[in-house]
Write an enzyme that holds these catalytic residues in place. Structure first.
Site, PDB file in Angstrom:
ATOM      1  CD  GLU A 194      -1.834   5.919   3.118  1.00  0.00           C
ATOM      2  OE1 GLU A 194      -2.370   6.630   2.691  1.00  0.00           O
ATOM      3  OE2 GLU A 194      -2.295   4.903   3.676  1.00  0.00           O
ATOM      4  CG  HIS A 244      -7.279   6.237   5.408  1.00  0.00           C
ATOM      5  ND1 HIS A 244      -7.462   5.751   4.175  1.00  0.00           N
ATOM      6  CD2 HIS A 244      -8.409   6.356   5.925  1.00  0.00           C
ATOM      7  CE1 HIS A 244      -8.583   5.557   3.989  1.00  0.00           C
ATOM      8  NE2 HIS A 244      -9.272   6.049   5.037  1.00  0.00           N
ATOM      9  CG  ASP A 272      -1.985   1.107   1.174  1.00  0.00           C
ATOM     10  OD1 ASP A 272      -2.607   1.357   0.293  1.00  0.00           O
ATOM     11  OD2 ASP A 272      -2.151   2.088   2.208  1.00  0.00           O
TER      12      ASP A 272
END
Length: 230
Positions: free
Chosen positions: A11, A147, A9
């Site tokens: 950000e 997140h 993932d």
């Protein structure tokens, strides 16, 4: 060499791969139970609206390495015959990864990519939404620090493992690449409607906005064409 599945993932400072930057990347290898997580100095300010989502601030990345260094470390962690799995991978994480490697002058490893979002849409059409956090709730996985990259990766691994059961990753990739007739609108203000009931004006807007140029929407485009709406 054995094929490996690695969940990852990113950000970022925003949503545009050609102008925004990755500020955190994380990955998890379930075979070795090892994880990888790094903050990255993007060389640009992090917009407040982005920090409000992932809680990463300028001060946190001020002394972090550049992507040139982290990209090499990530490639080492994901070395070999690897499938990289992310949620919304085709439209978000993979384009960001490709842009960062190109920008840093690094060779992009020949990874194969799998996107858990179209898989969820295709094989769980009974669900009204398919965000990672909604899937987490559906599958009864405890909440964590949503997140932040590594926390999202841990959730993704648990969710996707339940969604594919014991299906090999090679078969998952094959099924995702196979054209599929879409019968209901998978997103947007007409989400859940039968395609025949989606207004033609909205379909035209999708086309003009470039939505059908995205790989994850190719099946939707073909289905609109078959329905005579394009």
């Amino acid at each position: 060499m054995k094929k490996r599945t690695i969940y990852y993932d990113t950000e970022t400072t925003g949503i545009h791969p050609n102008q925004d930057r990755i500020i955190e990347i994380a990955a998890y290898d379930p075979d070795s139970a090892e994880s990888f997580t790094r903050l990255i100095n993007p060389g640009m300010p992090i917009p407040k609206e982005a920090s409000n989502i992932h809680n990463i601030t300028d001060s946190m990345v001020e002394n972090a390495p550049s992507f040139h260094e982290v990209g090499q470390e990530f490639a080492t962690f994901c070395s070999g015959d690897v499938y990289l799995v992310a949620h919304n991978n085709y439209a978000f994480d993979r384009p960001f990864l490709e842009e960062e490697y190109k920008r840093a002058g690094l060779d992009l490893p020949p990874w194969q990519h799998v996107d858990s979002l179209p898989w969820a849409r295709r094989f769980r059409p009974d669900l009204p939404r398919h965000s990672l956090q909604f899937l987490r709730e559906i599958y009864g996985i405890p909440a964590n620090n949503a997140h932040r990259a590594l926390d999202d990766v841990v959730v993704l691994h648990k969710v996707f493992s339940l969604m594919i059961d014991d299906l090999p990753i090679e078969m998952v990739k094959k099924l995702l690449d196979k054209p599929q007739v879409v019968r209901r609108m998978p997103f947007g203000k007409h989400q859940g409607k039968a395609l025949k009931d989606v207004p033609k004006g909205y379909v035209s807007w999708l086309k003009d906005s470039g939505a059908f140029e995205k790989k994850e929407n190719h099946d939707l485009q073909k289905s609109f064409e078959l329905a005579g709406l394009l």
